[in-house]
Design an enzyme around this catalytic site. Sequence first.
Site, PDB file in Angstrom:
ATOM      1  N   SER A  89       0.759  -1.560   0.202  1.00  0.00           N
ATOM      2  CA  SER A  89      -0.238  -0.128  -0.404  1.00  0.00           C
ATOM      3  C   SER A  89       0.903   0.796  -0.257  1.00  0.00           C
ATOM      4  O   SER A  89       1.630   0.598   0.780  1.00  0.00           O
ATOM      5  CB  SER A  89      -0.252   0.461   0.923  1.00  0.00           C
ATOM      6  OG  SER A  89      -1.775   1.303   1.586  1.00  0.00           O
ATOM      7  N   TYR A 102      -2.618   1.264  11.214  1.00  0.00           N
ATOM      8  CA  TYR A 102      -2.784   0.831   9.021  1.00  0.00           C
ATOM      9  C   TYR A 102      -1.265   0.802   8.718  1.00  0.00           C
ATOM     10  O   TYR A 102      -1.166   0.452   7.801  1.00  0.00           O
ATOM     11  CB  TYR A 102      -3.975   1.335   8.521  1.00  0.00           C
ATOM     12  CG  TYR A 102      -4.334   0.796   6.583  1.00  0.00           C
ATOM     13  CD1 TYR A 102      -4.935  -0.828   6.398  1.00  0.00           C
ATOM     14  CD2 TYR A 102      -3.355   1.376   5.945  1.00  0.00           C
ATOM     15  CE1 TYR A 102      -4.440  -1.207   5.737  1.00  0.00           C
ATOM     16  CE2 TYR A 102      -3.812   0.598   4.893  1.00  0.00           C
ATOM     17  CZ  TYR A 102      -3.809  -0.282   5.025  1.00  0.00           C
ATOM     18  OH  TYR A 102      -3.367  -0.768   2.715  1.00  0.00           O
TER      19      TYR A 102
END
Length: 184
Positions: A89, A102
């Site tokens: 990501s 996250y």
Amino acid sequence: NILLTKYDAYEKEDANSWASKTINKFGQLDTLINCAGIFNNVGLIFKEEEEKYIENLWKVNVMGPWFLTKACWPELIKGENGRILMIISMSGKRSKGNLAGYSTSKFALMGLCQTMRNEGWDKGIRVATINPSWVNTDMAMNINSISKENMTQPEDIAEIANNILGLPNSCIPFEININCNLEK
């Protein structure tokens, strides 16, 4: 040939089972693609009851790929041309907003990939990371800041992965960062 085998990142033992079933079916394992993960928006100053969400991020986003890579490592070494591809990501490259949990899990996964690259290099294993921003998947279903059509599409990530896997050991990129929107 296709083999559908469940891998539950919450279950450490599933990694060895997955690797064994794959090797038994195909006689070898030369590529591992880790592309699953979970998302939540736990911030820096989290509530006590939110700690379990941070632990889940760690189990799935970091330890899941780590256990699976460990289980596949001996087989990846055998071919001297092994590939590990991680869909991480952009949150493993930078932190935006208040996504402490996250982002921390994705930064950790990026660090793990750098170590995999270091330890696998002389054994012929090449590691590549694809780091997209928003991808039109279930994980992004509640995102309204960008339309689904303007997000990176899963088939585009698959095309990039396919191209990476076709390259020789002398030409494997470590990081491919993908933005579907301008980041400031």
